[in-house]
Write a protein that holds these residues in place. Structure first.
Motif, PDB file in Angstrom:
ATOM      1  N   UNK A  68       1.044  -1.233   0.202  1.00  0.00           N
ATOM      2  CA  UNK A  68       0.540   0.608  -0.235  1.00  0.00           C
ATOM      3  C   UNK A  68       0.946   1.330  -0.088  1.00  0.00           C
ATOM      4  N   UNK A  69       0.431   1.930  -0.830  1.00  0.00           N
ATOM      5  CA  UNK A  69       1.221   3.708  -0.643  1.00  0.00           C
ATOM      6  C   UNK A  69       0.165   4.515  -0.541  1.00  0.00           C
ATOM      7  N   UNK A  70      -0.210   5.330   0.967  1.00  0.00           N
ATOM      8  CA  UNK A  70      -0.480   5.850   1.856  1.00  0.00           C
ATOM      9  C   UNK A  70      -0.821   7.068   0.820  1.00  0.00           C
ATOM     10  N   UNK A  71      -2.222   7.299   0.395  1.00  0.00           N
ATOM     11  CA  UNK A  71      -2.149   8.244  -0.074  1.00  0.00           C
ATOM     12  C   UNK A  71      -1.702   9.505   0.248  1.00  0.00           C
ATOM     13  N   UNK A  72      -1.894   9.785   1.937  1.00  0.00           N
ATOM     14  CA  UNK A  72      -1.339  10.821   2.314  1.00  0.00           C
ATOM     15  C   UNK A  72      -0.456  11.281   1.862  1.00  0.00           C
ATOM     16  N   UNK A  73       0.472  10.435   3.087  1.00  0.00           N
ATOM     17  CA  UNK A  73       1.670  10.515   2.344  1.00  0.00           C
ATOM     18  C   UNK A  73       2.773  10.172   1.812  1.00  0.00           C
ATOM     19  N   UNK A  74       2.554   8.948   0.873  1.00  0.00           N
ATOM     20  CA  UNK A  74       2.946   8.746  -0.056  1.00  0.00           C
ATOM     21  C   UNK A  74       4.071   7.528   0.700  1.00  0.00           C
ATOM     22  N   UNK A  75       3.599   6.860   1.984  1.00  0.00           N
ATOM     23  CA  UNK A  75       4.960   6.213   3.210  1.00  0.00           C
ATOM     24  C   UNK A  75       4.082   4.653   2.252  1.00  0.00           C
ATOM     25  N   UNK A  76       5.187   3.693   1.775  1.00  0.00           N
ATOM     26  CA  UNK A  76       4.735   2.457   1.637  1.00  0.00           C
ATOM     27  C   UNK A  76       5.209   1.543   2.391  1.00  0.00           C
ATOM     28  N   UNK A  77       3.863   0.768   2.648  1.00  0.00           N
ATOM     29  CA  UNK A  77       3.749  -0.267   3.091  1.00  0.00           C
ATOM     30  C   UNK A  77       3.525  -1.960   3.040  1.00  0.00           C
ATOM     31  N   UNK A  78       3.989  -2.647   2.965  1.00  0.00           N
ATOM     32  CA  UNK A  78       3.749  -4.372   2.888  1.00  0.00           C
ATOM     33  C   UNK A  78       3.621  -4.902   4.290  1.00  0.00           C
ATOM     34  N   UNK A  79       2.442  -5.271   3.847  1.00  0.00           N
ATOM     35  CA  UNK A  79       1.425  -5.569   4.766  1.00  0.00           C
ATOM     36  C   UNK A  79       1.067  -7.221   4.436  1.00  0.00           C
ATOM     37  N   UNK A  80       1.424  -7.766   5.385  1.00  0.00           N
ATOM     38  CA  UNK A  80       1.428  -9.755   5.694  1.00  0.00           C
ATOM     39  C   UNK A  80      -0.257 -10.119   6.459  1.00  0.00           C
ATOM     40  N   UNK A  81      -0.267 -10.441   5.172  1.00  0.00           N
ATOM     41  CA  UNK A  81      -2.184 -11.360   5.186  1.00  0.00           C
ATOM     42  C   UNK A  81      -1.796 -12.356   5.974  1.00  0.00           C
ATOM     43  N   UNK A  82      -2.339 -12.119   7.586  1.00  0.00           N
ATOM     44  CA  UNK A  82      -1.974 -13.544   8.109  1.00  0.00           C
ATOM     45  C   UNK A  82      -3.741 -14.676   7.111  1.00  0.00           C
ATOM     46  N   UNK A  83      -3.106 -15.965   8.062  1.00  0.00           N
ATOM     47  CA  UNK A  83      -4.147 -16.668   7.950  1.00  0.00           C
ATOM     48  C   UNK A  83      -5.737 -16.624   7.885  1.00  0.00           C
ATOM     49  N   UNK A  84      -5.531 -15.734   9.040  1.00  0.00           N
ATOM     50  CA  UNK A  84      -7.161 -15.713   9.568  1.00  0.00           C
ATOM     51  C   UNK A  84      -7.187 -14.579   8.685  1.00  0.00           C
ATOM     52  N   UNK A  85      -7.053 -12.857   8.000  1.00  0.00           N
ATOM     53  CA  UNK A  85      -7.301 -12.420   7.916  1.00  0.00           C
ATOM     54  C   UNK A  85      -7.588 -12.933   6.001  1.00  0.00           C
ATOM     55  N   UNK A  86      -6.889 -13.407   5.463  1.00  0.00           N
ATOM     56  CA  UNK A  86      -7.200 -14.591   4.601  1.00  0.00           C
ATOM     57  C   UNK A  86      -8.725 -14.852   4.197  1.00  0.00           C
ATOM     58  N   UNK A  87      -8.812 -15.958   5.461  1.00  0.00           N
ATOM     59  CA  UNK A  87     -10.208 -16.175   5.699  1.00  0.00           C
ATOM     60  C   UNK A  87     -11.291 -14.846   5.991  1.00  0.00           C
ATOM     61  N   UNK A  88     -10.947 -14.098   6.936  1.00  0.00           N
ATOM     62  CA  UNK A  88     -12.226 -12.683   6.506  1.00  0.00           C
ATOM     63  C   UNK A  88     -12.424 -12.405   5.645  1.00  0.00           C
ATOM     64  N   UNK A  89     -11.488 -12.241   4.751  1.00  0.00           N
ATOM     65  CA  UNK A  89     -11.329 -11.508   2.939  1.00  0.00           C
ATOM     66  C   UNK A  89     -12.620 -12.272   2.502  1.00  0.00           C
ATOM     67  N   UNK A  90     -11.301 -13.713   2.813  1.00  0.00           N
ATOM     68  CA  UNK A  90     -12.608 -14.718   1.635  1.00  0.00           C
ATOM     69  C   UNK A  90     -13.573 -14.940   1.625  1.00  0.00           C
ATOM     70  N   UNK A  91     -14.597 -14.543   3.428  1.00  0.00           N
ATOM     71  CA  UNK A  91     -15.615 -14.606   3.784  1.00  0.00           C
ATOM     72  C   UNK A  91     -16.203 -13.538   2.543  1.00  0.00           C
ATOM     73  N   UNK A  92     -15.571 -12.517   3.095  1.00  0.00           N
ATOM     74  CA  UNK A  92     -15.972 -11.258   2.097  1.00  0.00           C
ATOM     75  C   UNK A  92     -16.311 -11.057   1.237  1.00  0.00           C
TER      76      UNK A  92
END
Length: 211
Positions: A68-92
């Motif tokens: 993610x490149x933050x809209x406000x600052x241009x700061x670049x983030x690299x975010x690990x998507x955990x298995x728990x978040x994968x399940x939540x995103x998949x359900x959504x």
């Protein structure tokens, strides 16, 4: 407008998220992304399905890491998507119509634009429902969309992660900025000094003034 604060206890977070999920899965996914990833509201609502889904096959597969490149600052983030978040995103995402449109907003509004196309949830609406859910659950303080990001920082600190690591992830200029931003109580900073006691015992003790 009052300064927003983080949600400080995990039971409060669970009650808050449960309330949002009961109302609307889009409110829930926005809040849980903010709390799990520490993103600003603008960055949450800018996410599209294609940002978290791998490939275009019939089977939904969630990626391992989000950039993610933050809209406000241009700061670049690299975010690990955990298995728990994968399940939540998949359900959504599995509720979305097939074939899956990669350009659909991840957090949808019930309203559509003039062309009849889906559009992302508005910042004002997300603020309103977050504030109301917190109020309904008896969570004290001013809770709004920015509380999601602050909750991530506060809970990371409570779990024992160093403030300088949180500072780097947020792109803050100093540890002090992160300390204030995450609403870490001042007495915990004082503890850094109280625990430093390596000098030889003084032969005489200074008389302290009583209040």
């Amino acid at each position: 407008m009052k300064k927003t604060v983080p949600i400080r206890t995990k039971p409060e977070i669970y009650r808050f998220l449960r309330r949002l999920k009961e109302w609307n899965p889009n409110y829930y996914i926005a809040a849980i992304i903010g709390i799990h990833w520490g993103l600003r509201c603008s960055d949450i609502l800018a996410l599209q399905v294609g940002d978290v889904v791998a490939g275009e096959g019939k089977r939904v597969q969630i990626i391992d890491r989000l950039m993610v490149v933050e809209i406000k600052t241009g700061h670049e983030r690299h975010i690990l998507i955990t298995d728990e978040m994968k399940d939540i995103l998949y359900e959504h995402i599995k509720r979305f119509p097939k074939p899956l449109n990669q350009e659909l907003p991840l957090v949808l509004s019930r309203n559509r634009n003039e062309e009849g196309e889906c559009k992302p949830l508005s910042r004002q609406r997300l603020w309103t429902v977050i504030s109301k859910a917190a109020n309904d659950m008896g969570i004290k303080g001013s809770i709004g969309t920015h509380s999601l990001r602050k909750t991530w920082a506060y809970q990371a600190w409570r779990d024992g992660h160093r403030v300088d690591v949180i500072q780097k992830e947020f792109g803050h200029a100093s540890v002090d900025t992160t300390h204030r931003y995450a609403c870490i109580p001042d007495e915990h900073r004082d503890d850094l000094y109280k625990k430093m006691n390596y000098g030889m015992p003084a032969s005489t003790k200074r008389r302290r003034k009583t209040k």
